[in-house]
Motif scaffolding. Structure first.
Motif, PDB file in Angstrom:
ATOM      1  N   GLU A 277     -27.277  10.137  94.859  1.00 52.18           N
ATOM      2  CA  GLU A 277     -26.307  10.606  93.867  1.00 52.18           C
ATOM      3  C   GLU A 277     -26.955  10.502  92.495  1.00 52.18           C
ATOM      4  O   GLU A 277     -27.569   9.478  92.162  1.00 52.18           O
ATOM      5  N   ARG A 320     -21.437  13.512  87.842  1.00 60.53           N
ATOM      6  CA  ARG A 320     -22.042  12.922  89.046  1.00 60.53           C
ATOM      7  C   ARG A 320     -22.141  13.990  90.120  1.00 60.53           C
ATOM      8  O   ARG A 320     -21.224  14.801  90.296  1.00 60.53           O
ATOM      9  N   TRP A 321     -23.254  13.961  90.855  1.00 61.96           N
ATOM     10  CA  TRP A 321     -23.516  14.961  91.884  1.00 61.96           C
ATOM     11  C   TRP A 321     -24.127  14.263  93.100  1.00 61.96           C
ATOM     12  O   TRP A 321     -25.115  13.538  92.972  1.00 61.96           O
ATOM     13  N   ARG A 322     -23.521  14.490  94.259  1.00 63.36           N
ATOM     14  CA  ARG A 322     -24.048  13.932  95.518  1.00 63.36           C
ATOM     15  C   ARG A 322     -24.921  15.007  96.171  1.00 63.36           C
ATOM     16  O   ARG A 322     -24.479  16.149  96.386  1.00 63.36           O
TER      17      ARG A 322
END
Length: 644
Positions: A277, A320-322
């Motif tokens: 992440e 936020r980026w998974r």
């Protein structure tokens, strides 16, 4: 209103008002360009000193205003933006003390000054900005109390009592604030538009020009933070992929707009990958980065045909980026004709010596593309040096780099290597992004700074597709002459530039702030409500819940305020309870009736209990108003026991 109609400021009140205005202006000055921030800060201090005894004339204020306006437009240009508006606000507040004469002017100064810390949230929403804004607001409450005392003509109480009063005021509003933060429906888009910045923040771009990366590479602030779940990549695999540049006009590399609409390329990734992440710091673009190569685009983003990620909305706030990534085994093994043409494009009549060298290598290597790539890397390792001290190139930039200076940084190496490959008939393109990072020991996550910005090359090989080649990494270590780390360490070049223990801890706090406060979005709100038994709260339900809690908070606030300061005195509460007992007999005390007069009236009507009441009233008056030295503890018990 005439200035003479308001009481004049005493020196202590003026000092408090000016100090509060300076504290309110501080967070905004820290967020402006350093030259403007320092200049406006010095101007504010000079104006406050000059206007301490008497206001400055109007012509001087006009001259200062024009000078500050000229400074703002010289630094930011005529394009309007959030930072331009904040700079103009700071300029006006720096001049405001020049017209502060009386109490009314001091209150006006405080009212305008409180716009500054909260205008700073348009530029930064970090914890330092919040702490300074809260400090300015609390100090403003203290100063307003002192101004009220000065206007009433009473001596101000000790600072400790002022602090206690301010703390009670903050405590009254805290429940309503928390209810609004936790329960008010989160909107996907703002209700109004906020203009962009006039000065762009350093960050990745879809263009690369000579010298254009120096500001970015000199910025040691975090660009992203990454948390891995499971295996972590090795140092040689930490390439954070950003925009891919295809078109070269002889000076600038750009990304043609038509390439953004291409579908994702045919890719076969390795089985072993990375689950992670990333938390991106705000930027003035939509460029996402991911480890080379992302498997798919996360929600809210799009994966381009060249492996780059683009967000659907500008990344103006922390996000936020998974993601999942893995090394490519085959990356677009079949190259479409139009892409091949674009990957071989070169400007006409530019860099003739590079073109001649590439043709010579092609004749000697025949159809062996890998031999040409290896020969270029070997040449780089043997004769080229890494340095930031490079002049701006002329018309034939690649010829100058390859045959004259033979020194530069990643921007020069990637550009020259791509041109050399294209001239030799090998499709090539420039990839920008970041490389490396370091692990923060406090949170166990990885920090990639803006100064880790990097450019490398991808060449297309038959049967394998696009393959990463980093010509900058081929430079021999003994010929790395000038780096950002060495410049930051000083002339001695001792320690590399990186966050020390205190800096690591501060970054960990900033990450927690982004997570708990700035990252509290609609999804986090729903997750919090699920713990309370609300599986999926609609906006109407959220508004109803918020309204209910807000009503309770306001009711508690009104109740506390209605009691007043005097209701906190236990002696007064006991005396009023005693009076209510006599009200039942028709002998209650009238509101304007003094305590002793009331007791004498009761004693005349009821001699038995009235005499005891008269003695209690005398003790009460002595304890309450004469400040008798005796403790009221026994008096409190006697008041509670007395019955008519």
């Amino acid at each position: 209103m005439d200035a003479r109609a308001t009481p004049p400021l005493d020196p202590h009140s003026r000092a408090w008002a000016l100090a509060t205005a300076g504290l309110a202006l501080l967070p905004l000055l820290l967020l402006l360009p350093p030259v403007l921030g320092l200049g406006f800060g010095l101007a504010a201090a000079a104006v406050a000193a000059l206007a301490w005894r008497r206001p400055r004339p109007g012509w001087l204020r006009l001259l200062l205003t024009l000078a500050m306006l000229a400074a703002v437009f010289a630094a930011m240009g005529a394009r309007p933006g959030r930072d331009t508006g904040c700079a103009l606000l700071a300029a006006m507040l720096a001049i405001k003390p020049a017209e502060t004469r009386g109490l009314r002017d001091a209150r006006s100064l405080l009212g305008f000054a409180l716009f500054a810390p909260f205008a700073g949230f348009l530029l930064d929403q970090g914890p330092l900005t919040m702490v300074l804004a809260l400090a300015a607001a609390l100090t403003a409450l203290l100063t307003l109390q002192r101004l009220a005392d000065a206007e009433a003509g009473v001596a101000p109480p000790p600072l400790r009592r002022h602090l206690a009063t301010t703390a009670r005021l903050v405590g009254l509003g805290l429940p309503l604030t928390l209810a609004a933060f936790w329960l008010f429906p989160r909107l996907a888009t703002p209700l109004w538009g906020v203009p962009e910045r006039a000065l762009a923040r350093p960050g990745l771009s879809d263009r690369m020009s000579p010298g254009g990366w120096l500001d970015l590479m000199a910025d040691d602030r975090p660009a992203l933070r990454a948390q891995f779940f499971g295996p972590m990549p090795g140092p040689e695999q930490m390439y954070w992929r950003g925009p891919v540049l295809w078109h070269y006009d002889g000076r600038t590399w750009t990304r043609p707009p038509w390439l953004r609409g291409l579908p994702p390329a045919q890719v076969r990734l390795a089985d072993a990958g990375w689950d992670y992440e990333i938390e991106l710091e705000p930027a003035d673009n939509r460029h996402l980065v991911a480890l080379d190569l992302p498997e798919a685009a996360p929600a809210g983003a799009r994966l381009g045909g060249d492996g780059s990620l683009t967000a659907q909305r500008p990344l103006a706030s922390p996000s936020r980026w998974r993601l999942r990534s893995a090394p490519p085994v085959a990356f677009e093994p079949t190259l479409r004709p139009r892409l091949r043409q674009q990957a071989l494009q070169l400007p006409p009549e530019r860099n003739p010596r590079t073109l001649a060298l590439a043709r010579q290598w092609r004749q000697q290597a025949g159809g062996d593309d890998r031999a040409i790539i290896g020969r270029a890397l070997g040449w780089t390792r043997a004769e080229f040096a890494y340095t930031l001290d490079t002049p701006l190139p002329g018309r034939d930039a690649v010829d100058e780099f390859l045959f004259q200076t033979r020194a530069g940084y990643c921007e020069h190496f990637a550009s020259a290597f791509t041109v050399l490959m294209r001239a030799a008939g090998i499709p090539a393109r420039v990839v920008t992004g970041y490389t490396g990072g370091y692990r923060n020991p406090f949170g166990g996550y990885w920090v990639v700074r803006r100064m880790d910005a990097h450019a490398w090359v991808e060449v297309w090989l038959d049967g394998q597709g696009w393959v990463r080649v980093d010509p900058t990494a081929a430079v021999a270590p003994e010929r790395i002459y000038d780096t950002l780390e060495q410049r930051a360490a000083g002339a001695g070049g001792q320690a590399p530039l990186r966050l020390d223990t205190l800096g690591d801890f501060a970054d960990w706090l900033r990450r927690g702030w982004n997570d708990l406060v700035l990252g509290f979005d609609a999804a986090r709100q729903q997750a919090m409500l699920r713990t309370l038994g609300l599986e999926r709260a609609s906006p109407a339900q959220l508004l109803a819940l918020f309204a209910a809690l807000a009503a309770l908070a306001v009711a508690a606030m009104v109740w506390r305020l209605a009691r007043g300061e005097r209701e906190r005195d236990p002696l007064l509460r006991a005396w009023r309870r005693l009076g209510r007992r006599y009200e039942k007999l028709g002998l209650g005390r009238a509101p304007p009736e003094p305590a002793l007069a009331w007791a004498q009236r009761v004693a005349a009507a009821r001699p038995g209990s009235g005499q005891a009441l008269l003695i209690l009233s005398q003790r009460f008056v002595a304890a309450r108003y004469a400040r008798a030295s005796q403790t009221p503890r026994q008096l409190l018990r006697d008041l509670a026991r007395h019955r008519p």
